[in-house]
Design a protein around this motif. Structure first.
Motif, mmCIF file in Angstrom:
data_model
loop_
_atom_site.group_PDB
_atom_site.id
_atom_site.type_symbol
_atom_site.label_atom_id
_atom_site.label_comp_id
_atom_site.label_asym_id
_atom_site.label_seq_id
_atom_site.Cartn_x
_atom_site.Cartn_y
_atom_site.Cartn_z
ATOM 1 N N TYR A 60 0.828 -1.204 0.000
ATOM 2 C CA TYR A 60 0.000 0.000 0.000
ATOM 3 C C TYR A 60 0.865 1.257 0.000
ATOM 4 O O TYR A 60 0.520 2.258 -0.643
ATOM 5 C CB TYR A 60 -0.956 -0.005 1.196
ATOM 6 N N LEU A 61 1.987 1.207 0.702
ATOM 7 C CA LEU A 61 2.904 2.345 0.652
ATOM 8 C C LEU A 61 3.403 2.559 -0.774
ATOM 9 O O LEU A 61 3.526 3.693 -1.240
ATOM 10 C CB LEU A 61 4.087 2.110 1.600
ATOM 11 N N GLY A 62 3.702 1.475 -1.461
ATOM 12 C CA GLY A 62 4.142 1.593 -2.839
ATOM 13 C C GLY A 62 3.088 2.188 -3.739
ATOM 14 O O GLY A 62 3.404 2.786 -4.775
ATOM 15 N N ASP A 63 1.813 2.035 -3.369
ATOM 16 C CA ASP A 63 0.714 2.608 -4.150
ATOM 17 C C ASP A 63 0.328 4.000 -3.663
ATOM 18 O O ASP A 63 -0.663 4.569 -4.132
ATOM 19 C CB ASP A 63 -0.516 1.701 -4.059
ATOM 20 N N GLY A 64 1.063 4.534 -2.689
ATOM 21 C CA GLY A 64 0.747 5.855 -2.162
ATOM 22 C C GLY A 64 -0.388 5.875 -1.170
ATOM 23 O O GLY A 64 -0.858 6.940 -0.781
ATOM 24 N N VAL B 272 2.546 11.598 -11.370
ATOM 25 C CA VAL B 272 1.262 11.193 -11.940
ATOM 26 C C VAL B 272 0.442 12.406 -12.336
ATOM 27 O O VAL B 272 -0.143 12.468 -13.432
ATOM 28 C CB VAL B 272 0.507 10.307 -10.916
ATOM 29 N N VAL B 273 0.405 13.407 -11.455
ATOM 30 C CA VAL B 273 -0.398 14.596 -11.749
ATOM 31 C C VAL B 273 0.165 15.357 -12.948
ATOM 32 O O VAL B 273 -0.575 15.873 -13.790
ATOM 33 C CB VAL B 273 -0.468 15.498 -10.501
ATOM 34 N N ARG B 274 1.488 15.420 -13.066
ATOM 35 C CA ARG B 274 2.088 16.115 -14.212
ATOM 36 C C ARG B 274 1.663 15.453 -15.522
ATOM 37 O O ARG B 274 1.299 16.134 -16.488
ATOM 38 C CB ARG B 274 3.611 16.099 -14.092
ATOM 39 N N GLU C 200 -0.820 16.741 -18.696
ATOM 40 C CA GLU C 200 -0.435 16.669 -20.098
ATOM 41 C C GLU C 200 -1.460 15.938 -20.948
ATOM 42 O O GLU C 200 -1.329 15.852 -22.158
ATOM 43 C CB GLU C 200 0.923 15.975 -20.226
ATOM 44 N N GLY C 201 -2.505 15.386 -20.303
ATOM 45 C CA GLY C 201 -3.592 14.783 -21.064
ATOM 46 C C GLY C 201 -3.554 13.272 -21.150
ATOM 47 O O GLY C 201 -4.358 12.684 -21.882
ATOM 48 N N LEU C 202 -2.651 12.611 -20.445
ATOM 49 C CA LEU C 202 -2.573 11.164 -20.520
ATOM 50 C C LEU C 202 -3.682 10.519 -19.687
ATOM 51 O O LEU C 202 -4.097 11.047 -18.656
ATOM 52 C CB LEU C 202 -1.213 10.669 -20.018
ATOM 53 N N THR C 203 -4.161 9.366 -20.160
ATOM 54 C CA THR C 203 -5.123 8.582 -19.394
ATOM 55 C C THR C 203 -4.389 7.800 -18.305
ATOM 56 O O THR C 203 -3.162 7.703 -18.306
ATOM 57 C CB THR C 203 -5.858 7.581 -20.295
ATOM 58 N N ASN C 204 -5.171 7.205 -17.406
ATOM 59 C CA ASN C 204 -4.554 6.378 -16.361
ATOM 60 C C ASN C 204 -3.728 5.253 -16.962
ATOM 61 O O ASN C 204 -2.639 4.924 -16.481
ATOM 62 C CB ASN C 204 -5.631 5.785 -15.445
ATOM 63 N N ARG C 205 -4.231 4.612 -18.016
ATOM 64 C CA ARG C 205 -3.499 3.513 -18.630
ATOM 65 C C ARG C 205 -2.198 4.008 -19.244
ATOM 66 O O ARG C 205 -1.156 3.357 -19.115
ATOM 67 C CB ARG C 205 -4.380 2.831 -19.686
ATOM 68 N N GLN C 206 -2.234 5.175 -19.920
ATOM 69 C CA GLN C 206 -1.005 5.717 -20.508
ATOM 70 C C GLN C 206 0.000 6.108 -19.430
ATOM 71 O O GLN C 206 1.213 5.900 -19.583
ATOM 72 C CB GLN C 206 -1.341 6.922 -21.393
ATOM 73 N N ILE C 207 -0.498 6.683 -18.328
ATOM 74 C CA ILE C 207 0.401 7.024 -17.217
ATOM 75 C C ILE C 207 1.026 5.756 -16.649
ATOM 76 O O ILE C 207 2.234 5.699 -16.360
ATOM 77 C CB ILE C 207 -0.364 7.789 -16.115
ATOM 78 N N VAL D 56 3.859 0.878 -13.984
ATOM 79 C CA VAL D 56 3.079 0.463 -12.824
ATOM 80 C C VAL D 56 1.712 0.031 -13.325
ATOM 81 O O VAL D 56 1.420 0.080 -14.519
ATOM 82 C CB VAL D 56 2.931 1.616 -11.796
ATOM 83 N N SER D 57 0.848 -0.400 -12.421
ATOM 84 C CA SER D 57 -0.492 -0.822 -12.816
ATOM 85 C C SER D 57 -1.429 0.376 -12.863
ATOM 86 O O SER D 57 -1.203 1.410 -12.228
ATOM 87 C CB SER D 57 -1.041 -1.846 -11.825
ATOM 88 N N ALA D 58 -2.510 0.211 -13.632
ATOM 89 C CA ALA D 58 -3.520 1.272 -13.706
ATOM 90 C C ALA D 58 -4.175 1.491 -12.343
ATOM 91 O O ALA D 58 -4.554 2.614 -12.000
ATOM 92 C CB ALA D 58 -4.576 0.914 -14.753
ATOM 93 N N GLN D 59 -4.314 0.404 -11.561
ATOM 94 C CA GLN D 59 -4.877 0.552 -10.223
ATOM 95 C C GLN D 59 -3.999 1.429 -9.344
ATOM 96 O O GLN D 59 -4.483 2.229 -8.541
ATOM 97 C CB GLN D 59 -5.052 -0.830 -9.566
ATOM 98 N N THR D 60 -2.676 1.285 -9.490
ATOM 99 C CA THR D 60 -1.755 2.115 -8.724
ATOM 100 C C THR D 60 -1.930 3.582 -9.088
ATOM 101 O O THR D 60 -1.976 4.469 -8.214
ATOM 102 C CB THR D 60 -0.307 1.673 -8.974
ATOM 103 N N VAL D 61 -2.035 3.869 -10.378
ATOM 104 C CA VAL D 61 -2.224 5.252 -10.828
ATOM 105 C C VAL D 61 -3.529 5.807 -10.269
ATOM 106 O O VAL D 61 -3.579 6.940 -9.772
ATOM 107 C CB VAL D 61 -2.196 5.328 -12.365
ATOM 108 N N ALA D 62 -4.599 5.011 -10.352
ATOM 109 C CA ALA D 62 -5.888 5.475 -9.832
ATOM 110 C C ALA D 62 -5.790 5.811 -8.349
ATOM 111 O O ALA D 62 -6.343 6.812 -7.884
ATOM 112 C CB ALA D 62 -6.960 4.407 -10.070
ATOM 113 N N SER D 63 -5.053 4.968 -7.575
ATOM 114 C CA SER D 63 -4.883 5.236 -6.153
ATOM 115 C C SER D 63 -4.138 6.540 -5.912
ATOM 116 O O SER D 63 -4.477 7.321 -5.005
ATOM 117 C CB SER D 63 -4.135 4.075 -5.489
ATOM 118 N N GLN D 64 -3.114 6.806 -6.727
ATOM 119 C CA GLN D 64 -2.313 8.014 -6.519
ATOM 120 C C GLN D 64 -3.081 9.268 -6.948
ATOM 121 O O GLN D 64 -2.945 10.330 -6.335
ATOM 122 C CB GLN D 64 -0.990 7.868 -7.276
ATOM 123 N N VAL D 65 -3.892 9.149 -7.988
ATOM 124 C CA VAL D 65 -4.750 10.281 -8.372
ATOM 125 C C VAL D 65 -5.733 10.581 -7.243
ATOM 126 O O VAL D 65 -5.958 11.747 -6.868
ATOM 127 C CB VAL D 65 -5.493 9.967 -9.686
#
Length: 1010
Positions: A730-734, A916-918, A922-929, A935-944
């Motif tokens: 969970y720490l790794g996912d923010g 992630v926010v940067r 720039e217009g990237l989707t979670n999958r592109q980020i 990393v996984s899309a779930q990780t990005v969603a958690s950090q957003v």
């Protein structure tokens, strides 16, 4: 007798035994297979499908061709009989062993064939090695088979076979050349998941000839032929046969019983020159064999039913004299009614057996009749059976235990159960021993003294089923509530209640019972000493270590006589308790555990002792000691056939292999234990699930790792370690709050009570979670508490963990030079154990501290070495992650100082959240980020989500606007198109909210002690 349908001449139709129908292919396959070199034939089929008939038809044809066969049958588990099927097969096949000219090996058979004592060679010298003794016994059986010129050994109902019988079968097929052919019948759906029969069926030695047969139900045409043969070969209408086939699904026994029932009901009628069924639209045939059998039995006279009841009570094949004695009928009445039972096809007499054994034609019929016996008559028959069989030589102690137990003769039931249990243990059959004891305790109200003695002997680990404890606890509580007991007797029973509750995992309830019992337990007794050991175990709710130790340190010496087994058990349990409590005196106590014992019960205690010491050695970081102890436990378990212990040893070894980097094949070994929900205990499955979760995390599959780790909560230690690994994920996912929540629940248990032996994996996770939340003071308190509890003990793993915790604090405090040095010290300590994965991850963190400090050459060189080491270990995800960081941005290095511990950011964005926010701006989707940051899309969603929470916004658009307006991220040049796959270079990005001296790395999975 009810009037039945009549022939044209007015006589009742006589039903014949059905002809052997629809099995030509199987019979030919059997014959062809057994004409070759010795083979193994497995006949698998449901109850009533005709396995026994197929075997008997083949044996009859084999006898005509001069091929000698021995035949035995395994009895149902309610009458355990170690090696019984093989013993019966040999006994029935041998008239006089004196003429066989057996070698000295034959003397090993004396305990199993006491009636041949005058004809067998002298008993050989006793062997200290139980495995060698078992091997010698098996060789003696093989010699007899050879002297008798036996070509075939056939055993029926092998799904009920005891472990010793299955071991003998494995012994036979492993020999070259294979001594005899084997034909085994069994029902696959009744094979226990841990049975050696599965190994015999699926993992035969190379070169073994295997034939599998699965008889199918009869089709309609075969049903016509089958029924016609019962009616003297006369015509049967297709309508009648179709009706029978639909109701019985073509199972031969069901067809036969249905025809016999309709005959008894007068539901058969001559029509158009053949046999049909009266009132086809009205009368129903019971859909089960049981119902048909019971209706047939109820139509018989009372004396005939008595004969059937006696046969059901005796359960297996029985001689005519014993059967008559159990009925209680006079000789004249018995002869007439037994003839009727035979004539109706309910019983059969095996004329091939020189003893004239009678039995039901099928076990389903036996079970159905047994269940229909009135309770009072059933008890009386069991008592007569017990008293009759007592006169047999040798005494069938397992059957006697069962009969007296079901008769309610408590004294005799206890006596024979203990004798049968002892015989089982002597042959290594601990599971049957436990089953016998458990059955008696669970079904018969026993006096308190006898009850306590039996419960003490039950090896719960050997019992299958989800809950072998409740019935025993219920019996003990009933004794407390219903018997007049002295204070000492009451305390003894209550102590057993507490002990079994603790074994069942109900720690606090068990402790309360034991504490209540303590004042009245005899001072200086084994019970008092064992109660103190159980109270000393640091299980359940958090208590100071000093409180647990007091139970051991203040224990008075033993003053009452103590049996050697009890003394051994106390010694083993005391060593385990001391090691759990982190006392170095436990190692001296562990040295008292013997390596070799001859008694199977002692071997069971010692095997468990070595396993427990091995587990504690793993927690202390004494990995060579752990390997030796687990090896000793496995040797004992295999030698004494303690097969139920092998999975516990395997799960502990899997955990050790994870730590020491022995990963080859580890995932498969651990997954097998996790997925076996029938034969492997929950604790051992949880231990294996923990290993699987660690491997998945190391492979980068974080979500799958979390799923496995949530399952890994069998005991306190497993819950603690699983929570630590989950917190690092969970720490790794923010998700700092989730990591804090996970560790908050267990902090007092692990750290507050001074129980440092549980803190190896937990303390770094807790320290990192607190640091990530900006709570440096509480994080420092955790490290200081661990240091005070650990002191200077020779515990390599906790000492390395302590250094790692100090490195995490230094990193969070911005003392990068100190952090780099401490991470390097931790790496050296892990490497010395050896614990290579943790050592490499600690070196990586040291390298990133060096890079952040400006020592680029040293940091890059060390990172390259780490990547190479991870690749060689098999941690390819981590190796690739470091490789990408070394080459990202045209050669720029993504230096990072976080890993197991994160710096505290409070309500500020972490470096990863800023990245992630940067990219979001720039217009990237979670999958592109996710693709850009590996990393996984779930990780990005958690950090957003975390960034939105910190900046108090409720949408992605609002988040983008807020970070641009606040200057946290610079809006992109509308002309420049973003690169959705190139990883950003946060070191060169001044718009990221990075603390001085810190840079950012892509997410990585946790290490082994996270």
């Amino acid at each position: 007798m009810v009037a039945g349908a009549r022939r044209d001449d007015g006589r009742l139709p006589a039903l014949c035994a059905p002809r052997f129908v629809g099995r030509d292919r199987e019979l030919d396959t059997l014959g062809s297979a057994l004409e070759r070199t010795p083979v193994v034939v497995l006949i698998d089929g449901e109850a009533g499908i005709g396995k026994t008939r197929l075997l008997r038809e083949f044996l009859a044809s084999a006898a005509e061709r001069g091929r000698r066969a021995l035949v035995g049958a395994c009895l149902e588990l309610r009458v355990p009989y170690t090696l019984g099927a093989v013993v019966d097969a040999v006994r029935d096949g041998v008239d006089n062993v004196a003429g066989l000219r057996l070698s000295g090996l034959g003397g090993a058979l004396r305990p199993l064939f006491p009636e041949w004592a005058d004809e067998l060679p002298p008993a050989p010298e006793a062997l200290e090695d139980a495995t060698a003794a078992r091997h010698r016994l098996f060789r003696a059986f093989v010699e007899i088979l050879g002297r008798l010129d036996v070509a075939l050994l056939a055993l029926e109902d092998v799904h009920w076979a005891d472990e010793a019988t299955l071991e003998f079968l494995l012994f036979l097929v492993s020999r070259r050349p294979q001594p005899v052919s084997l034909v085994l019948t069994f029902r696959r759906d009744e094979v226990p998941s841990a049975s050696l029969l599965l190994r015999l069926a699926s993992r035969l030695p190379s070169g073994t000839h295997l034939v599998r047969l699965t008889p199918e139900p009869l089709d309609v045409a075969e049903t016509v032929s089958f029924v016609s043969s019962m009616l003297g070969g006369e015509y049967v209408s297709h309508e009648f046969a179709s009706f029978l086939h639909a109701r019985t699904e073509g199972v031969p026994l069901a067809v036969e019983e249905s025809v016999r029932l309709m005959h008894d009901r007068a539901d058969l009628i001559r029509r158009d020159g053949g046999w049909a069924r009266r009132r086809l639209e009205r009368i129903e045939v019971p859909p089960t064999i049981r119902d048909a059998m019971l209706e047939r039995v109820q139509r018989l006279g009372p004396d005939t039913r008595t004969v059937l009841y006696a046969a059901a009570v005796l359960s297996g094949p029985v001689d005519i004299a014993t059967l008559r004695a159990v009925t209680g009928l006079s000789e004249e009445r018995f002869a007439a009614q037994a003839a009727e039972a035979l004539g109706n096809g309910l019983l059969r007499e095996d004329r091939q057996d020189r003893h004239g054994q009678w039995s039901f034609r099928h076990s389903l019929a036996c079970d159905a009749v047994y269940d229909a016996i009135p309770a009072g008559e059933r008890r009386a028959m069991h008592l007569r059976a017990g008293r009759t069989l007592e006169r047999c030589f040798p005494a069938p102690v397992a059957q006697l235990a069962r009969h007296f137990r079901l008769a309610g003769d408590v004294e005799a039931a206890c006596r024979y159960t203990e004798r049968a249990s002892d015989l089982c243990v002597q042959s290594g059959d601990v599971a049957t021993s436990a089953l016998l004891l458990h059955s008696l305790v669970a079904t018969v109200p026993l006096p308190a003294g006898a009850l306590v003695g039996l419960v003490t002997r039950i090896q719960f680990q050997a019992l299958s089923g989800a809950d072998p404890y409740s019935a025993v606890i219920g019996a003990l509580r009933s004794a407390l509530a219903g018997q007049v007991l002295t204070p000492v007797e009451r305390a003894s029973v209550r102590f057993q209640v507490g002990r079994v509750l603790m074994v069942a995992g109900e720690i606090e309830a068990g402790r309360r019972e034991i504490l209540t019992a303590m004042p009245d337990l005899p001072p200086g007794s084994a019970e008092t000493a064992r109660a103190r050991v159980l109270l000393a175990l640091p299980l359940g709710n958090a208590r100071p270590v000093s409180e647990h130790l007091r139970w051991l340190r203040e224990a008075p010496p033993l003053t009452q006589p103590v049996a050697s087994l009890d003394r051994l058990r106390l010694s083993v349990e005391r060593a385990f308790a001391l090691l759990m409590l982190g006392e170095e005196a436990g190692w001296a106590a562990a040295l008292e555990i013997p390596d070799e014992v001859q008694d199977p019960q002692e071997a069971s205690v010692v095997a468990i002792g070595h396993t427990n010491v091995g587990e504690e050695a793993t927690r202390w970081g004494r990995y060579e000691e752990a390997r030796i102890r687990l090896g000793k436990a496995r040797t004992l378990a295999e030698r004494h056939q303690l097969l139920d212990y092998l999975d516990s040893i395997a799960s502990s070894r899997a955990h050790l292999d994870w730590f020491t980097g022995a990963w080859s094949g580890l995932a498969e070994r651990a997954a097998r234990l996790v997925d076996d929900d029938g034969g492997v205990r929950l604790k051992d499955r949880c231990e294996a699930a923990l290993v699987v979760g660690l491997l998945l995390a190391a492979a980068g599959d974080r979500e799958a790792a979390k799923e496995r780790l949530r399952f890994a909560g069998g005991d306190d230690q497993q819950r603690i370690e699983a929570a630590a690994v989950l917190a690092q994920l969970y720490l790794g996912d923010g998700e700092v709050d989730e990591a804090l929540r996970l560790t908050d629940r267990l902090a007092e248990v692990v750290v507050g009570g001074g129980l440092w032996s549980r803190a190896v994996e937990f303390a770094p996770a807790r320290t990192a979670a607190l640091a990530a939340a900006g709570r440096i003071g509480p994080a420092t308190d955790v490290v200081n508490a661990l240091e005070r509890a650990l002191g200077d003990r020779d515990a390599p793993a906790p000492q390395a963990s302590l250094v790692l915790c100090r490195a995490i604090l230094a990193e969070a405090d911005g003392r990068l030079a100190d952090a780099a040095a401490l991470f390097a010290r931790a790496a050296d300590a892990w490497e010395a154990l050896p614990r290579p994965y943790d050592a490499l991850l600690a070196r990586e963190r040291s390298a990133r501290c060096l890079l952040a400090k400006g020592r680029e050459e040293d940091g890059l060189s060390l990172l390259s070495d780490v990547a190479r080491g991870l690749s060689e270990l098999g941690a390819h995800y981590d190796a690739g992650r470091i490789g990408r960081s070394l080459t990202a941005g045209g050669g720029a290095v993504l230096a990072v100082t976080r890993g197991r511990g994160r710096p505290g950011y409070g309500n500020r964005l972490s470096p990863r959240e800023s990245e992630v926010v940067r990219l979001l701006v720039e217009g990237l989707t979670n999958r592109q980020i996710a693709d850009a940051l590996v990393v996984s899309a779930q990780t990005v969603a958690s950090q957003v989500k975390s960034a939105m929470r910190k900046l108090d916004v409720t949408s992605r658009t609002a988040l983008a606007v807020r970070v641009v307006e606040s200057g946290l991220v610079v809006a992109p040049d509308p002309v420049a198109a973003p690169d959705p796959v190139a990883a950003p270079d946060p070191v060169a990005a001044p718009d990221l909210a990075v603390e001085p001296g810190l840079a950012v790395e892509p997410d990585r999975p946790p290490s082994g002690d996270e």
